[in-house]
Design an enzyme around this catalytic site. Sequence first.
Site, mmCIF file in Angstrom:
data_model
loop_
_atom_site.group_PDB
_atom_site.id
_atom_site.type_symbol
_atom_site.label_atom_id
_atom_site.label_comp_id
_atom_site.label_asym_id
_atom_site.label_seq_id
_atom_site.Cartn_x
_atom_site.Cartn_y
_atom_site.Cartn_z
ATOM 1 N N HIS A 135 2.575 0.428 0.884
ATOM 2 C CA HIS A 135 3.662 0.419 1.870
ATOM 3 C C HIS A 135 4.448 1.726 1.804
ATOM 4 O O HIS A 135 4.364 2.475 0.836
ATOM 5 C CB HIS A 135 4.619 -0.750 1.607
ATOM 6 C CG HIS A 135 5.318 -0.671 0.275
ATOM 7 N ND1 HIS A 135 4.700 -0.983 -0.907
ATOM 8 C CD2 HIS A 135 6.574 -0.280 -0.053
ATOM 9 C CE1 HIS A 135 5.534 -0.804 -1.907
ATOM 10 N NE2 HIS A 135 6.681 -0.362 -1.437
ATOM 11 N N ASP A 137 8.681 2.500 2.135
ATOM 12 C CA ASP A 137 9.802 1.606 1.838
ATOM 13 C C ASP A 137 10.528 1.140 3.110
ATOM 14 O O ASP A 137 10.922 1.945 3.955
ATOM 15 C CB ASP A 137 10.785 2.298 0.878
ATOM 16 C CG ASP A 137 10.209 2.342 -0.546
ATOM 17 O OD1 ASP A 137 9.495 1.389 -0.922
ATOM 18 O OD2 ASP A 137 10.454 3.324 -1.268
ATOM 19 N N HIS A 286 2.817 4.130 -0.830
ATOM 20 C CA HIS A 286 2.670 3.989 -2.279
ATOM 21 C C HIS A 286 2.312 2.548 -2.612
ATOM 22 O O HIS A 286 2.513 1.640 -1.803
ATOM 23 C CB HIS A 286 3.925 4.455 -3.019
ATOM 24 C CG HIS A 286 5.181 3.738 -2.611
ATOM 25 N ND1 HIS A 286 5.851 4.024 -1.441
ATOM 26 C CD2 HIS A 286 5.881 2.749 -3.209
ATOM 27 C CE1 HIS A 286 6.920 3.236 -1.339
ATOM 28 N NE2 HIS A 286 6.956 2.450 -2.392
ATOM 29 N N ARG A 303 15.474 3.093 -8.188
ATOM 30 C CA ARG A 303 15.165 3.803 -6.949
ATOM 31 C C ARG A 303 16.429 4.047 -6.136
ATOM 32 O O ARG A 303 17.342 3.208 -6.130
ATOM 33 C CB ARG A 303 14.199 2.948 -6.117
ATOM 34 C CG ARG A 303 13.594 3.656 -4.919
ATOM 35 C CD ARG A 303 12.837 2.689 -4.024
ATOM 36 N NE ARG A 303 13.746 2.000 -3.118
ATOM 37 C CZ ARG A 303 13.398 0.975 -2.338
ATOM 38 N NH1 ARG A 303 12.164 0.494 -2.377
ATOM 39 N NH2 ARG A 303 14.274 0.395 -1.546
HETATM 40 FE FE LIG Z 1 8.207 0.699 -2.555
#
Ligand SMILES: [Fe+2]
Length: 330
Positions: A135, A137, A286, A303
Site C-alpha cells: 500500500h 499510506d 510499501h 511514523r
Molecule cells: Fe504503511
Amino acid sequence: MSATLESVTAYAPAASAREKSPAVSDLRILPQSGWTGAEIQGADLSRPLPPAHFKAIKEALLRWKVVFFRNQNLDHAGQIAFGRQFGPVTPGHPYEGDVAPAGFPEIHTVSPDAYAKRYGPNYQKQVGANGPGWHADVTPLINPPAYSILRAEAVPPYGGDTQFTNVAAAYAGLAEPIRKFIDGLRAEHRFGASVGAERSREKIGDLVRSNPLASIHPVVRVHPETGEKVLYVNPSFTKQIVGVSARESRHLLDLLFEQAVIPEYTARFRWEPGSVAFWDNRAALHLAPRDFAHVEGDRILHRITLEGDVPVGPDGKPSESIEGAAFKGA
Ligand SMILES: [Fe+2]
C-alpha cells in the site's frame, strides 16, 4: 555511464565545486537496487539540514522513491522537526484516536500493541499477523500523505524487514496499449476494503462505520513534482475500478497489482535501531513485514506523514471525495 553511477557521482562534485559548497560533498547517495531505494550517508537528521543536504535528500527521494538513513539520534520532537522541513506534518492517522504518545499527536506508532489499541485486539488475527498488504499510506483520503517518515526504536535481531516498490517504474514497464487504456480509468479507494472492516465487530469496524473514508482516484496519477505517470492503485485500499463490471475490475486490478510488485521494481530494507526510512507515497508502495511468526523480539517504529495534495490523472481531472475530510498538516 549507468544510472546508478551517475547518481552516486552527482553528489560528489569536483574539487573546485566542493570548495564553494562544502556541505554537498560529504553526503553519499548509495542506490540499493536498479529502481528503488538509496541509502544516504553523512546527514544528521537531528539538526536543521544545511540547504545543500536538503536539496540532495529531496532529489534522491524523488529519483529513488525511498531513502534510508542509519544511526540517527531522533526522538518524537526531532522526527517531527525533521519532517517539517519538507512540508506540513499531519496528525498521526485519521483513526489515531488516543493512541498517539502524549504530547505528540503527529506520531503514529507501528507495533503490535499500538495496532491492537487502535483497531482492536483481534485486528491482527483478521488481517494476518502483520497488517495489510502492499500500500501507500492512507490512500482513501482525498489528499493522501505525500511522504512518510518511519524511524525504528526497537527491532528484532533478524526479520521484520520492510519492502518498497517503485510504481513509476511499474507503470513505465507496461506495454503502451495497456498504459493508454489505464490512463483513462478511475478507482475507488476505501479504508478497510481489503479486510472487510465495514462488517467487522472489532474496533476497526466501529471506526470505519462511524467515520468512513473513501475517494475516487485516477488509476494513473501524474506526480506533482516529477511529472512522471505512476500506477496509483494498491491491494490494501483499492476496492474497485469504477465504470466497469466487478469481474472486469477484479481482473484489471489483479494485472496492475501484479505489475506493481514485480521483484525488479522492489527493494528490501533491514531495520536497525536508529534507522529512518523516508518515502514518497505518490511514487512508491510499501509492504509491512510478513515474517513475524518466525521472529522474536520487539518491533517498535514511529511514523509521521506529510500533507499531500489531491491526485490528478493524465486527463487533468482531480480525485473526488466520497467520504471523509481532507487531511491537513501544520
Ligand atoms: Fe504503511
